[in-house]
Design an enzyme around this catalytic site. Structure first.
Site, mmCIF file in Angstrom:
data_model
loop_
_atom_site.group_PDB
_atom_site.id
_atom_site.type_symbol
_atom_site.label_atom_id
_atom_site.label_comp_id
_atom_site.label_asym_id
_atom_site.label_seq_id
_atom_site.Cartn_x
_atom_site.Cartn_y
_atom_site.Cartn_z
ATOM 1 N N ARG A 165 -26.421 -11.418 27.690
ATOM 2 C CA ARG A 165 -25.240 -12.061 27.129
ATOM 3 C C ARG A 165 -25.235 -13.564 27.426
ATOM 4 N NH1 ARG A 165 -19.247 -9.481 26.922
ATOM 5 N NH2 ARG A 165 -18.361 -11.019 25.550
ATOM 6 N N CYS A 166 -26.363 -14.223 27.164
ATOM 7 C CA CYS A 166 -26.357 -15.682 27.282
ATOM 8 C C CYS A 166 -27.413 -16.246 26.357
ATOM 9 C CB CYS A 166 -26.615 -16.135 28.707
ATOM 10 S SG CYS A 166 -28.324 -16.002 29.220
ATOM 11 N N GLN B 265 -30.346 -6.305 16.672
ATOM 12 C CA GLN B 265 -29.507 -7.490 16.507
ATOM 13 C C GLN B 265 -30.077 -8.438 15.456
ATOM 14 O OE1 GLN B 265 -28.961 -7.432 21.308
ATOM 15 N NE2 GLN B 265 -28.366 -9.365 20.363
ATOM 16 N N GLU C 143 -20.792 -16.050 24.944
ATOM 17 C CA GLU C 143 -21.563 -15.990 26.170
ATOM 18 C C GLU C 143 -21.136 -17.007 27.221
ATOM 19 O OE1 GLU C 143 -25.509 -14.456 23.805
ATOM 20 O OE2 GLU C 143 -25.162 -16.579 23.979
#
Lengths: 793, 160
Positions: free
Chosen positions: A377-378, A230, A747
């Site tokens: 996912r945050c 990423q 998110e």
């Protein structure tokens, strides 16, 4: 920076496809034809395969490794052990959090499934056979699974490699806020609500696992690593610093990435081993982890043991918050948190409420579990914060006998308080929390649901209504505060307009399903009037893209999205000079509308951006540089604060303990929207990834440190069957400091959904004397509670 | 280089007959991806838990990671590459595009194959039947609602 969008109707035509258009995603045709190119699809000539021997023990001494049988397996070429790496000084590597972790152990394994040796072979099957033939002699050591026990004085020190002043399992202690003020506020409160809240270890479990192909060219002395990352640029810099290969001799290349969610930010030993194997053999070496390796060894998320004390007056005015947290990091702190924030942005735990005093302390702890502390996912540790405060506010409401919606309304930061300075030091950029909650209550029919609940309760049926009014904090930088291993958290975009009026833009972020090829083209379309379909978006090649920190923590739109808008505006400024030359007018007499510079008062005298682009290469004035391109490195002045209010209705089966989400209304506010279809998809996905830890997912360990959730049969990722019919809506409160007024959205729903569900379950059971249930709220847990309370079907 | 005995098989893949010599331990997934270079079929868990490698074998969905290539001898296999009609997107594929059903895209070939097989067996599924038909295909970006909508829209479109 003065330009801020407030209009919500698109200002461009559908053909141009600027902001606000639900453009079909430009990456999708290849995905739905099976022509996406993921790392597993990349094959290089002469490529070798790497597979990994992993430890069955959570803590053990390695007495010896016998690879002689493995080397006899046809096709096996080499075995790499920790001793081999030690000779090259590569047996340890830094983590992004500034700790270090083993690439391969020389003496001791620290968690189950830890990498112990690597096999290099000419085929995958041969590599796997080689793994099976390696004999490792282990002597088991005492295992520390419980972080509270790890802090006891007689616990074995798990990381003796740290300095003499750090011979403890406490990694760090971090504080935020004003302790004295919080203590005073709580002492003066009518009521103090206290609760222990555990937010368990979970795993992002992207459907594509991690993998790479390391390709060392001994003649050019050049390393290309095709990989699932990423953050390609940061990886290049770290690889260069660790390997001493000059950075210009390293190219990181991503392909399509099959989901990231934070799990593809860290550097895993498998990547490094593939590089070592390629350096050794001079051939490309591919490593793809399997599903169980992914679930057992890659970075986990959460694992926060939170204790909260929340003060309130009798009539429900919140007075202060004190939070003490134990953060289980496994055997190494491999979080991807900015260096000043070992607990991430957890101190945003005052949430959406005007809390005058707060104090937060967190202790990071080592245990015999895989290293980590990445996101699921945050943004950095925001889910843990939101879950804690939203649970606490709900407990307070129930205990005081005040409706949870009313208590929230009473304590919300009000729209006129923005920019709002929180007790832990954040400046919230903008928000309208009452509007979002009111809208959610109207959509779901809150008052009617409360009446229905009362009737059902009278009949002995278990129905609950849960609210979560969350505030996110995303978009790191600003660079004066945020860095990863010293690299500042800005992001970038470079745009080149071709002579015939189409364009290419390259960015420092990295899509893993967010649709960047579409949304960033829409930003340029908005700013320059070039149709989005005429713009190529390219990411993930460190040889061509400008430097950036990558995609995680919902930072792409707040940072690279802003860089894209600013770079486009630089191009527009130069286009103005070119237009003035072509129109023989003074630049000050020109105005910009819909992709054209025209003479003020003479709208028929204009040059389109396409005509201007052609002139930039064919007819530019003497003294002006040819070409039409710009780059911007955007350093945000603040974070952005998306928010929303979610309301969930659950029915509980008294016979089985199963929780059924009957309705779930999500009202989100992510500021101005670039592509509503993509935003909706992101919210749907986030909601399901919020449902997952609330009801299904947890990675647990037995006392010997055995991972009990190492397959998809044990780790329950929701399917289409479990996923409720999400009802989504929005309010729009633009960010005042972002050039597009956007905030980021990827998110929000993951952060906001779990407490709405947990609150609904507890709401259904409160009258039985239930105050709190830790997630995941499984049927077994609820069933046991119902039996304990004497409830039968 | 190690020599492994191979076995001759014949498959009809996306309508085209293929004569192949395959290793006895290679799965249908291995052969589709490595020998036939049909990499649209994805590999994820290799134990039949995720559905990313779903293909259609003689009309039925199969996790191709769980089927040895030799077991498929004589079978007709359809992969995601075989869905397009004369190079154009099939109605189901077009509906996935319209509804924004794909995010990272990795599970999408498997989702498409399960949905394609479902519609062949049950041209008018209810939402619950669609969800059950897709229950073997995990999507972590979790665009389940958009995927289901795309399947229902395809069924509806076929009626007109």
């Amino acid at each position: 920076m003065s330009e801020t969008y407030h209009a919500q109707a698109p200002t461009t035509t559908p053909e141009v496809g600027g902001m606000g258009h639900a453009l079909k995603r430009r990456e999708d045709p290849r995905f739905i034809r099976g022509k996406g190119e993921y790392i597993e699809d990349v094959m290089l000539p002469g490529m070798l395969w790497l597979d990994i021997v992993r430890s069955p023990y959570a803590h053990a001494t390695i007495r010896g490794i016998d690879a002689s049988e493995a080397l006899k397996v046809p096709g096996v070429l080499a075995v790499i052990t920790g001793r081999d790496l030690e000779a090259a000084g590569l047996h340890w590597m830094p983590t992004l959090a500034g700790d270090r972790q083993m690439v391969l152990p020389t003496d001791t394994v620290m968690y189950q499934a830890q990498e112990v040796a690597a096999i290099v072979a000419d085929s995958r099957y041969a590599a796997a056979d080689g793994v099976a033939a390696v004999l490792v002699d282990y002597e088991p050591l005492p295992v520390v699974v419980d972080p509270f026990k790890a802090l006891e004085p007689d616990a074995p020190v798990l990381r003796p490699d740290r300095g003499p002043d750090k011979q403890t399992n406490r990694i760090w202690h971090w504080e935020s806020g004003d302790k004295a003020a919080a203590d005073t506020a709580l002492a003066g409160s009518d009521v103090v609500i206290s609760e222990d809240i555990y937010i368990p270890r979970i795993h992002v479990a992207s459907i594509e696992t991690c993998g790479c192909i390391a390709d060392w060219d001994p003649v050019r002395e050049h390393l290309t690593v095709h990989m699932t990352t990423q953050a390609p640029h940061a990886i290049r810099t770290v690889f260069s610093l660790v390997s001493k290969i000059p950075e210009h001799k390293i190219r990181i290349k991503t392909h399509d990435i099959g989901g990231g969610f934070g799990g593809k930010v860290p550097v895993y030993p498998g990547y490094v081993l593939a590089v070592v194997a390629s350096l050794t053999t001079g051939k490309p070496v591919k490593w793809i982890e399997d599903r169980s390796e992914n679930l057992q060894a890659d970075s986990f998320a959460r694992d926060y043991h939170v204790h909260c004390d929340l003060g309130t007056t009798k009539d429900g005015r919140l007075t202060g918050l004190r939070v003490r947290t134990i953060a289980d990091h496994g055997y190494s702190d491999a979080a991807a948190d900015p260096s000043k924030f070992p607990a991430g942005l957890f101190n945003v735990i005052t949430g959406s409420y005007d809390l005058p005093a707060a104090f937060v302390e967190v202790d990071g702890v080592y245990t015999n579990k895989p290293p980590g502390g990445v996101a699921y996912r945050c943004s950095f540790r925001v889910t843990e914060a939101v879950h804690s405060i939203e649970r606490m506010v709900d407990i307070a409401a129930h205990q005081l006998g005040i409706d949870p919606a009313e208590l929230r309304m009473k304590n919300f930061i009000q729209p006129d308080q923005f920019p709002y300075h929180s007790a832990t030091g954040w400046e919230y950029d903008s928000g309208n929390y009452p509007a979002a909650l009111r809208k959610a209550m109207e959509i779901i029919g809150y008052d009617e649901l409360r009446r229905e609940q009362a009737e059902k309760r009278a009949r002995g049926e278990l129905m609950g209504i849960g609210i979560s009014s969350f505030t996110e904090i995303v978009g790191a930088g600003p660079s004066h505060t945020f860095d990863i291993l010293g690299i500042k958290m800005f992001d970038s975009c470079e745009i080149r307009i071709h002579p015939t009026g189409s364009a290419i833009a390259r960015l420092g972020v990295q899509s893993q399903g967010q649709g960047h090829e579409t949304t960033f083209a829409q930003i340029i379309a908005e700013e320059l009037g070039i149709p989005a379909t005429d713009i190529t978006i390219e990411e993930g090649d460190t040889d061509t893209a400008p430097y950036g920190l990558g995609t995680y923590a919902s930072r792409s739109t707040p940072t690279a999205g802003a860089a894209t808008a600013i770079a486009a505006r630089k191009i527009r400024d130069k286009a103005r000079l070119l237009a003035a030359h072509l129109l023989e007018a003074n630049p000050d007499d020109l105005e910009w509308t819909n992709g054209k510079w025209s003479v003020k008062g003479s709208p028929d005298r204009f040059k389109t951006i396409q005509e201007i682009a052609f002139a930039a290469y064919t007819n530019h004035p003497q003294g002006m540089e040819a070409g039409l391109e710009a780059v911007d490195y955007y350093d945000p002045p603040n974070l952005t604060f998306p928010f929303g209010s979610y309301i969930c209705v659950v029915d509980i089966d008294k016979g089985t303990g199963q929780v059924k989400v009957r309705r779930f209304v999500a009202v989100d506010d992510c500021g101005n929207i670039i592509n509503p279809m993509i935003v909706d998809g992101q919210i749907h996905g986030g909601l399901t990834m919020g449902l997952a830890p609330a009801l299904y997912e947890a990675i647990t360990y037995d006392e010997q440190g055995n991972n009990q959730a190492g397959t998809f049969l044990d780790y329950l990722v929701p399917t289409a069957m479990e996923t409720p019919a999400w009802e989504t809506d929005k309010t729009i409160t633009p960010s005042p400091h972002h050039p597009l007024g956007a905030k980021g959205v990827g998110e929000s729903a993951t952060v906001g959904a779990p407490p709405a569900i947990a609150n609904a379950v507890v709401d259904a059971l409160w009258h039985l004397g239930v105050r709190h249930i830790d997630i995941p709220i499984t049927p077994q847990k609820v069933w046991a509670i119902l039996r304990e309370k004497g409830v039968t079907a | 280089m190690n020599e492994i005995e191979t076995i001759a098989i014949e498959l009809t893949v996306n309508g085209r007959r293929r004569a192949l010599k395959v290793a006895p331990h290679h799965t249908l997934l291995d052969v589709l991806r490595d020998d036939l270079e049909l990499t649209g079929t994805k590999e994820c868990c290799l134990v039949g838990e995720c559905g990313a490698c779903t293909v259609i074998v003689d009309g039925r969905t199969v996790d191709s990671c769980l089927m040895l290539a030799v077991e498929a001898d004589g079978a007709a296999v359809t992969t995601v590459e075989g869905l397009a009609i004369d190079g154009r997107l099939s109605p189901l594929q077009a509906a996935f595009l319209d509804k924004g059903a794909a995010q990272c895209g990795f599970c999408i070939p498997g989702q498409l194959m399960s949905a394609h097989a479902l519609l062949a067996l049950n041209p008018h599924p209810t939402l619950a039947e669609v969800q059950e038909g897709l229950a073997g295909n995990l999507c972590r970006c979790a665009g389940y609602q958009q995927i289901s909508e795309a399947v229902l829209a395809t069924a509806e479109g076929a009626d007109r």
